[in-house]
Design an enzyme around this catalytic site. Structure first.
Site, mmCIF file in Angstrom:
data_model
loop_
_atom_site.group_PDB
_atom_site.id
_atom_site.type_symbol
_atom_site.label_atom_id
_atom_site.label_comp_id
_atom_site.label_asym_id
_atom_site.label_seq_id
_atom_site.Cartn_x
_atom_site.Cartn_y
_atom_site.Cartn_z
ATOM 1 N N CYS A 46 27.884 -40.427 -144.930
ATOM 2 C CA CYS A 46 28.758 -39.277 -145.196
ATOM 3 C C CYS A 46 30.000 -39.724 -145.964
ATOM 4 O O CYS A 46 30.656 -40.702 -145.592
ATOM 5 C CB CYS A 46 29.176 -38.653 -143.870
ATOM 6 N N CYS A 60 37.530 -39.224 -141.608
ATOM 7 C CA CYS A 60 37.230 -38.285 -140.520
ATOM 8 C C CYS A 60 37.066 -39.026 -139.187
ATOM 9 O O CYS A 60 36.516 -40.119 -139.143
ATOM 10 C CB CYS A 60 35.938 -37.535 -140.860
ATOM 11 N N CYS A 76 32.937 -39.145 -136.467
ATOM 12 C CA CYS A 76 31.899 -40.162 -136.227
ATOM 13 C C CYS A 76 32.558 -41.533 -136.087
ATOM 14 O O CYS A 76 33.559 -41.816 -136.739
ATOM 15 C CB CYS A 76 30.911 -40.212 -137.398
ATOM 16 N N CYS A 126 29.727 -32.551 -144.197
ATOM 17 C CA CYS A 126 29.493 -33.173 -142.889
ATOM 18 C C CYS A 126 27.994 -33.350 -142.629
ATOM 19 O O CYS A 126 27.202 -32.438 -142.883
ATOM 20 C CB CYS A 126 30.103 -32.295 -141.798
ATOM 21 N N GLN A 174 24.327 -27.470 -124.432
ATOM 22 C CA GLN A 174 23.925 -28.777 -124.976
ATOM 23 C C GLN A 174 24.129 -28.758 -126.493
ATOM 24 O O GLN A 174 23.901 -27.742 -127.143
ATOM 25 C CB GLN A 174 22.473 -29.089 -124.618
ATOM 26 N N PHE A 187 25.317 -28.053 -110.820
ATOM 27 C CA PHE A 187 26.064 -28.056 -112.082
ATOM 28 C C PHE A 187 25.155 -27.387 -113.130
ATOM 29 O O PHE A 187 24.868 -27.954 -114.185
ATOM 30 C CB PHE A 187 26.451 -29.477 -112.508
ATOM 31 N N GLU A 234 26.795 -23.650 -109.598
ATOM 32 C CA GLU A 234 27.674 -23.963 -110.735
ATOM 33 C C GLU A 234 29.085 -23.519 -110.350
ATOM 34 O O GLU A 234 29.258 -22.524 -109.652
ATOM 35 C CB GLU A 234 27.128 -23.205 -111.966
ATOM 36 N N ASP A 260 23.434 -32.281 -113.043
ATOM 37 C CA ASP A 260 23.929 -32.557 -114.395
ATOM 38 C C ASP A 260 25.448 -32.382 -114.392
ATOM 39 O O ASP A 260 25.966 -31.424 -114.966
ATOM 40 C CB ASP A 260 23.246 -31.584 -115.373
ATOM 41 N N CYS A 270 26.321 -37.517 -118.663
ATOM 42 C CA CYS A 270 26.964 -37.768 -119.963
ATOM 43 C C CYS A 270 27.951 -38.932 -119.833
ATOM 44 O O CYS A 270 28.787 -39.122 -120.703
ATOM 45 C CB CYS A 270 27.675 -36.510 -120.462
HETATM 46 C C1 LIG Z 1 27.305 -31.169 -118.322
HETATM 47 S S1 LIG Z 1 27.475 -29.472 -117.925
HETATM 48 C C2 LIG Z 1 25.807 -29.094 -117.549
HETATM 49 C C3 LIG Z 1 25.456 -27.648 -117.506
HETATM 50 C C4 LIG Z 1 23.969 -27.315 -117.515
HETATM 51 N N1 LIG Z 1 23.196 -28.148 -116.615
HETATM 52 C C5 LIG Z 1 23.408 -27.380 -118.913
HETATM 53 O O1 LIG Z 1 22.637 -28.297 -119.214
HETATM 54 O O2 LIG Z 1 23.720 -26.506 -119.732
HETATM 55 C C6 LIG Z 1 28.304 -29.579 -116.392
HETATM 56 C C7 LIG Z 1 28.517 -28.268 -115.696
HETATM 57 O O3 LIG Z 1 29.229 -28.530 -114.466
HETATM 58 C C8 LIG Z 1 30.139 -27.487 -114.242
HETATM 59 N N2 LIG Z 1 31.172 -28.022 -113.339
HETATM 60 C C9 LIG Z 1 32.242 -28.790 -113.645
HETATM 61 N N3 LIG Z 1 32.930 -29.123 -112.528
HETATM 62 C C10 LIG Z 1 32.284 -28.536 -111.496
HETATM 63 C C11 LIG Z 1 32.511 -28.508 -110.096
HETATM 64 N N4 LIG Z 1 33.535 -29.154 -109.536
HETATM 65 N N5 LIG Z 1 31.636 -27.818 -109.308
HETATM 66 C C12 LIG Z 1 30.585 -27.189 -109.866
HETATM 67 N N6 LIG Z 1 30.322 -27.175 -111.180
HETATM 68 C C13 LIG Z 1 31.158 -27.836 -111.994
HETATM 69 C C14 LIG Z 1 30.634 -27.094 -115.614
HETATM 70 O O4 LIG Z 1 31.125 -25.768 -115.622
HETATM 71 C C15 LIG Z 1 29.359 -27.252 -116.458
HETATM 72 O O5 LIG Z 1 28.655 -26.050 -116.533
#
Ligand SMILES: C[S@@+](CC[C@H](N)C(=O)[O-])C[C@H]1O[C@@H](n2cnc3c(N)ncnc32)[C@H](O)[C@@H]1O
Length: 410
Positions: free
Chosen positions: A59, A65, A68, A142, A242, A269, A289, A337, A363
Site C-alpha cells: 500500500c 498511515c 497497518c 487502502c 467481526q 459474551f 451478553e 468470546d 482476541c
Molecule cells: C469479542 S465480542 C464477541 C461478540 C460475539 N460473540 C460475536 O462474535 O459477535 C465480546 C462481547 O462481550 C460483551 N461484553 C463485554 N464485557 C462484558 C461483560 N462484562 N459481561 C458480558 N458481556 C460483555 C461485548 O458487549 C461484546 O458483545
C-alpha cells in the site's frame, strides 16, 4: 549520534526490538539497522541488512498511515509470527497445544472501519490516524477496506462538514450491511433541531441504511441487517461485529466443529448472535451478553427467523455475575468470546461446572492463555488452537480453541 543495532525479535505491537531494549518500528528479526536513539525508540531508521522476509509494502499509504504495522513483512512471516505469539503465551502458562494452520483474511475484505475526519479551512481531511499521532492520513488506496467501504469515505466527509466542530476529530464508523451503509458517528457537535434535520436529510440523500449520532438514531431508511445463519439481525449502532465476513465464517466453522453434536449450548459474551443464531440450527442456545440492546437485537432476529431451535437471551455482566455451576447443569457445550480482558471470573465457575465441551474464542492471546491454564487445571484437555487473522498486517491476533474434559477428549 547514529548507532547500530541488530533486531532480536518483534514485540507485541509488531515493533522490532534490539538489546536495550530499543524499539525500532517496521523492522524485522535479524535485520541490522542504524538510527538515532530517543529514550528507548530508534528514529530515522536505516535498514543496513534487510531480512529475507522483508517485502515492498503493497500500500502506498503505509509509510504515513498507522492502520497497518506489518506490511513490510512477507505473508508467511506474519502468519508464523502470529501463531508463535499464541504458542508462546500458552508456553508461558506451561501449556502445549496443536496449532492449526492460520486463517488470514484477504486484502480489501474489512467490512467495518472507523474513519477519523477533521474539518479544515479547505473542507475536510479523512482517513486513519498516523502511527501514535493525531495526524490524519488520507487512504484513497487502502488495501484493508472492502471497495464499498472505501467508496463510502466521502459520506464521512459530508457528515463532518455538517456536524464536525472545527477543533475536534470525528470518529465515523462505517459498516456494510445488507441494506446499505450503516453509519455511527462519535465526537460531533451536540444535536439541535437544525443539525438533526440537516443530518437526516444528508442520510436520505446519501442513501444510508441508518445514521446514528453519538448513539442516537437520526435516520433509518432500512434496518441495517447482518446475516447470522438463517437469521438477520439489526445490531444497535456501533455494536461489535467481526471485522471481516470470512474471518467470522472461519471462527464460526471452528466453533461449530468444536460443539458438534451438542443439543444444549450456552453462548457467553454472545454479542448480537454471531454464533448463537447459526448454532440454533441444531441446538438450543442460551445467549448471555452484557449489553441489553444487543440481546434485544439477537432475540428479535431469532423471532423473525424460520426453522431455528429455541434461543433464550439474558443481559448480564459476566465479569461481576458469571454464570454459576448450577446454571450450567445439563449444558453440553459452552462457547465464550470475551473482550480483551478475557473471562477470569466466568472461567473459574466453568471449571467447577465441568461442562463437557468448551469453545473459547479470544482476541487476546495473553488473557486466553491465563484462562486456558485455569481450564486445563480443572481437568480439561486443550485439543487444538485455530488462529484467525482478521486484522491483516496488524499486530492483532485472534483464535478459537477446543477444550474437552480429559476423560472424553478426542
Ligand atoms: C469479542 S465480542 C464477541 C461478540 C460475539 N460473540 C460475536 O462474535 O459477535 C465480546 C462481547 O462481550 C460483551 N461484553 C463485554 N464485557 C462484558 C461483560 N462484562 N459481561 C458480558 N458481556 C460483555 C461485548 O458487549 C461484546 O458483545
Amino acid at each position: 549520534m547514529t548507532q547500530q543495532y541488530t533486531i532480536a525479535r518483534l514485540g507485541h505491537q509488531g515493533d522490532g526490538i534490539a538489546d536495550g531494549p530499543i524499539f525500532a518500528p517496521r523492522t524485522l528479526p535479524g535485520e541490522v539497522v542504524t538510527g538515532g536513539v530517543e529514550g528507548q525508540q530508534l528514529t530515522d531508521i536505516r535498514i543496513e541488512t534487510p531480512s529475507d522476509d522483508r517485502v515492498k509494502p503493497p500500500c502506498r499509504h503505509y509509510k504515513a498511515c498507522g492502520g497497518c504495522q506489518l506490511q513490510h513483512a512477507s505473508d508467511p512471516f506474519v502468519a508464523a509470527w502470529k501463531v508463535d505469539i499464541v504458542r508462546a503465551a500458552l508456553a508461558a502458562q506451561g501449556i502445549e497445544a496443536e496449532m492449526r494452520p492460520i486463517h488470514t483474511s484477504l486484502p480489501h475484505s474489512r467490512r467495518r472501519a472507523t474513519i477519523a475526519v477533521r474539518r479544515t479551512k479547505k473542507g475536510t481531511l479523512a482517513g486513519f490516524h498516523g502511527r501514535a499521532s493525531d495526524v490524519i492520513t488520507e487512504i484513497p488506496d487502502c488495501h484493508l477496506l472492502a471497495p464499498e467501504l472505501l467508496a463510502a469515505i466521502p459520506v464521512a466527509e459530508a457528515l463532518a462538514v455538517l456536524g464536525g466542530s472545527r477543533k475536534g476529530i470525528l470518529a465515523v464508523t462505517l459498516t456494510l450491511s445488507s441494506a446499505g451503509l450503516d453509519v455511527s458517528v462519535q465526537g460531533g457537535k451536540p444535536l439541535d433541531g437544525p443539525l438533526e434535520a440537516s443530518l437526516a436529510q444528508a442520510a436520505e440523500q446519501q442513501g444510508l441504511a441508518r445514521l446514528a449520532w453519538d448513539g442516537e438514531v437520526l435516520a433509518m431508511r432500512n434496518p441495517p441487517y447482518q446475516q447470522f445463519g438463517a437469521a438477520k439481525v439489526a445490531p444497535p449502532p456501533g455494536a461489535f461485529l467481526q471485522a471481516t465476513k470470512d474471518g467470522e465464517a472461519a471462527l464460526l466453522s471452528t466453533v461449530q466443529e468444536i460443539v458438534a453434536g451438542s443439543k444444549k449450548i450456552v453462548d457467553l459474551f454472545a454479542g448480537c448472535g454471531t454464533f448463537s443464531l447459526p448454532l440454533a440450527a441444531d441446538a438450543e442456545v442460551h445467549a448471555v451478553e452484557g449489553e441489553p440492546t444487543m440481546t434485544q437485537a439477537l432475540d428479535q432476529g431469532w423471532r423473525m427467523a424460520q426453522g431455528l431451535k429455541r434461543i433464550t437471551t439474558e443481559a448480564r455482566d459476566l465479569f461481576r455475575r458469571p454464570l454459576m455451576p448450577d446454571e450450567l447443569r445439563k449444558v453440553d457445550a459452552v462457547v465464550l468470546d470475551p473482550p480483551r480482558a478475557g473471562a477470569e471470573a466466568q472461567v473459574a465457575e466453568l471449571a467447577q461446572a465441568q461442562v463437557p465441551v468448551i469453545a473459547y474464542v479470544s482476541c487476546n492471546p495473553v488473557t486466553f492463555a491465563r484462562d486456558a491454564k485455569a481450564i486445563v487445571t480443572a481437568g480439561y484437555t486443550l485439543n487444538w488452537v485455530q488462529v484467525v487473522d482478521q486484522f491483516r498486517w496488524s499486530a492483532h491476533t485472534e483464535l478459537a480453541a477446543s477444550f474437552t474434559l480429559s476423560h472424553i477428549s478426542g
